[in-house]
Write an enzyme that holds these catalytic residues in place. Structure first.
Site, mmCIF file in Angstrom:
data_model
loop_
_atom_site.group_PDB
_atom_site.id
_atom_site.type_symbol
_atom_site.label_atom_id
_atom_site.label_comp_id
_atom_site.label_asym_id
_atom_site.label_seq_id
_atom_site.Cartn_x
_atom_site.Cartn_y
_atom_site.Cartn_z
ATOM 1 C CG ASP A 55 4.416 -1.228 -8.208
ATOM 2 O OD1 ASP A 55 5.012 -1.334 -9.118
ATOM 3 O OD2 ASP A 55 4.889 -1.143 -7.168
ATOM 4 C CD1 TRP A 78 3.849 2.898 -5.133
ATOM 5 C CD2 TRP A 78 2.683 2.771 -7.105
ATOM 6 N NE1 TRP A 78 4.523 2.693 -6.245
ATOM 7 C CE2 TRP A 78 4.065 2.661 -7.261
ATOM 8 C CE3 TRP A 78 1.754 2.767 -8.418
ATOM 9 C CZ2 TRP A 78 4.623 2.574 -8.648
ATOM 10 C CZ3 TRP A 78 2.285 2.418 -9.673
ATOM 11 C CH2 TRP A 78 3.753 2.425 -9.620
ATOM 12 N N GLY A 93 0.739 -1.272 -0.071
ATOM 13 C CA GLY A 93 -0.041 0.061 0.143
ATOM 14 C C GLY A 93 0.948 1.391 0.076
ATOM 15 C CG ASP A 107 -6.689 -12.684 -10.389
ATOM 16 O OD1 ASP A 107 -6.114 -11.741 -11.011
ATOM 17 O OD2 ASP A 107 -6.663 -13.947 -10.646
ATOM 18 C CE LYS A 162 6.468 -3.851 -10.389
ATOM 19 N NZ LYS A 162 7.419 -3.477 -9.525
ATOM 20 C CG ASP A 218 -2.438 -6.808 -4.099
ATOM 21 O OD1 ASP A 218 -1.391 -6.057 -4.568
ATOM 22 O OD2 ASP A 218 -2.066 -8.110 -3.724
HETATM 23 C C1 LIG Z 1 5.360 -4.770 -6.162
HETATM 24 S S1 LIG Z 1 4.052 -5.342 -5.205
HETATM 25 C C2 LIG Z 1 3.162 -3.532 -5.203
HETATM 26 C C3 LIG Z 1 3.777 -2.554 -4.253
HETATM 27 C C4 LIG Z 1 2.549 -1.584 -4.146
HETATM 28 N N1 LIG Z 1 2.509 -0.702 -5.216
HETATM 29 C C5 LIG Z 1 3.109 -0.520 -2.938
HETATM 30 O O1 LIG Z 1 3.425 0.467 -3.231
HETATM 31 O O2 LIG Z 1 3.112 -0.999 -1.788
HETATM 32 C C6 LIG Z 1 2.916 -6.175 -6.480
HETATM 33 C C7 LIG Z 1 1.691 -6.736 -6.037
HETATM 34 O O3 LIG Z 1 1.169 -6.958 -7.399
HETATM 35 C C8 LIG Z 1 0.104 -8.012 -6.717
HETATM 36 N N2 LIG Z 1 -0.508 -8.723 -7.583
HETATM 37 C C9 LIG Z 1 0.176 -9.948 -8.370
HETATM 38 N N3 LIG Z 1 -0.644 -10.561 -9.384
HETATM 39 C C10 LIG Z 1 -1.917 -9.754 -8.918
HETATM 40 C C11 LIG Z 1 -3.229 -9.976 -9.662
HETATM 41 N N4 LIG Z 1 -3.473 -10.923 -10.703
HETATM 42 N N5 LIG Z 1 -4.236 -9.119 -9.129
HETATM 43 C C12 LIG Z 1 -4.309 -8.414 -8.088
HETATM 44 N N6 LIG Z 1 -2.846 -8.262 -7.396
HETATM 45 C C13 LIG Z 1 -1.760 -8.892 -8.017
HETATM 46 C C14 LIG Z 1 0.685 -8.851 -5.473
HETATM 47 O O4 LIG Z 1 -0.007 -9.463 -4.531
HETATM 48 C C15 LIG Z 1 1.635 -7.722 -5.002
HETATM 49 O O5 LIG Z 1 1.048 -7.196 -3.726
#
Ligand SMILES: C[S@@+](CC[C@H](N)C(=O)[O-])C[C@H]1O[C@@H](n2cnc3c(N)ncnc32)[C@H](O)[C@@H]1O
Length: 388
Positions: A174, A60, A58, A129, A214, A113
């Site tokens: 992200d 961002w 969280g 998802d 990203k 997320d």
């Molecule tokens: C790099 S982290 C994000 C960090 C976030 N932007 C922050 O600032 O805290 C990547 C996130 O992508 C989520 N993620 C991956 N695949 C996903 C999906 N299919 N649906 C939702 N979230 C997903 C992961 O659970 C993870 O929390």
């Protein structure tokens, strides 16, 4: 790696803890904003409605909350504002501070997320998802609870076919999968997340809106750039200074959303269409994407496709793709004087390492840790074997 060793090797990890960010990613968003003015606050471009995809833990969302809801500034912008205040001095200083910290009105931020996210004030969080069609109605309802009766949530068959009544100004993603270490596979899964995010963005963005996501700069990333260019006026690739130079990670920054034109005959079929030939024309006249949110179907190219298919962006035919690939500008963000993400820094001798602000709530390795504990800790198994 020990905590303080990581503090030494990763200045942004240390700074995140010191400045109360849940993750070091906060600096990436702040540095991208410095370059692209993502959170514009002057009319008519003022940003008040934002979707943060793949948002856990969280950081961002924290940036969004502090900039939009509380009216704070960060990075170079904060420094410039401070400097301006110092030059003006006196009563004017007080007056200007009030103006600068004025929170924006009618802010709406929705964060999604797969992982549960510890709540943040003023932010609607959803555990879902982003690649699944059922997330579309959930997002629409979270953005405008009054516009969609609760019976529509969670059901793809009730996905509204009209454009969203109160579109959003900015969509962020992200998203990153759990990395396998197999580069091609990781890049492929990452691109699927990007397409899912774009699919949602196309459904909820206002014309002129922005999309930041990203990417990993793999072999065929220029194809993604070309696809993005069909629905955005301007596409750039940003590399914030807080993202390690050694990593393939970068961010596409897409500005000036141009909603795709829905082909009339297709529109009449409505969202329930399972046609394999659903075609939506991009502003460049290119065959583009299928998206239930603007009247297309979340179809696959297989004739047996149904609305239960995962959301994916489908090019309608390879012959409709641009002939030549398009290369966007690559822009480094963040001051050169900022910390170098690839460098190690000496820490003062009396340095005390801080705990992370927000430890993961449900990390994928949680079960493994529990099992190891049940077995008597790290050496439990070895002990057992020796004792037998
Ligand atoms: C790099 S982290 C994000 C960090 C976030 N932007 C922050 O600032 O805290 C990547 C996130 O992508 C989520 N993620 C991956 N695949 C996903 C999906 N299919 N649906 C939702 N979230 C997903 C992961 O659970 C993870 O929390």
């Amino acid at each position: 790696m020990g905590k303080s060793s990581k503090d030494k090797r990763d200045a942004y990890y240390r700074l995140a803890k010191e400045q109360n960010w849940r993750a070091r990613s906060a600096f990436k968003l702040i540095q991208i904003d410095e370059q692209f003015d993502l959170f514009a606050h002057s009319e008519p471009e003022s940003v008040t409605r934002v979707v943060d995809l793949c948002a856990a833990p969280g950081s961002w969302s924290q940036v969004l909350s502090r900039v939009l809801i509380k009216g704070e500034s960060f990075g170079r912008r904060a420094w410039e504002e401070k400097r301006r205040r110092e030059l003006r001095e006196g009563e004017e200083e007080e007056e200007e501070e009030q103006i600068l910290l004025k929170p924006r009105k009618n802010v709406k931020i929705v964060a999604i997320d797969l992982q549960p996210m510890t709540p943040l004030e003023g932010i609607t969080t959803l555990k879902a998802d982003i690649t699944h069609p059922s997330t579309i109605p959930l997002l629409l309802k979270a953005l405008d609870p009054d516009a969609y009766p609760s019976s529509t949530s969670g059901s793809t068959s009730s996905t509204p076919s009209l454009r969203h009544p109160h579109p959003v100004d900015l969509v962020l993603s992200d998203g990153a999968p759990d990395v396998t270490g197999l580069h091609d596979l990781d890049i492929y899964i990452q691109s699927q997340l990007l397409y899912a995010a774009l699919n949602l963005a196309i459904g909820v963005l206002r014309p002129g809106g922005k999309f930041v996501a990203k990417i990993f700069r793999g072999r065929d990333v220029d194809l993604i750039y070309a696809q993005l260019k069909t629905v955005f006026e301007k596409v750039s690739v940003a590399k914030p200074r807080s993202s390690r130079a050694s990593s393939l990670e970068a961010f596409v920054v897409c500005e000036g959303f141009r909603p795709p034109v829905v082909v009339e005959s297709e529109k009449q079929q409505g969202v329930e269409s399972t046609s394999a030939t659903t075609t939506t024309q991009g502003p460049d006249g290119l065959g583009l994407l299928s998206n239930p949110l603007f009247g297309g179907a979340a179809s696959s190219s297989s004739p047996s496709s149904s609305s239960n298919q995962p959301i994916g962006i489908q090019t309608t035919s390879t012959s409709t793709m641009p002939n030549s690939r398009w290369i966007p500008p690559f822009i480094a963000c963040g001051d050169l004087s900022a910390w170098d993400a690839d460098a190690s820094y000496e820490l003062p001798p009396d340095y005390v390492s801080l705990d992370p602000v927000q430890p993961p709530t449900a990390p994928p390795y949680k079960k493994a840790l529990e099992r190891r504990r049940e077995m008597g800790g790290m050496y439990g198994k070895t002990k057992g074997v020796v004792g037998e």
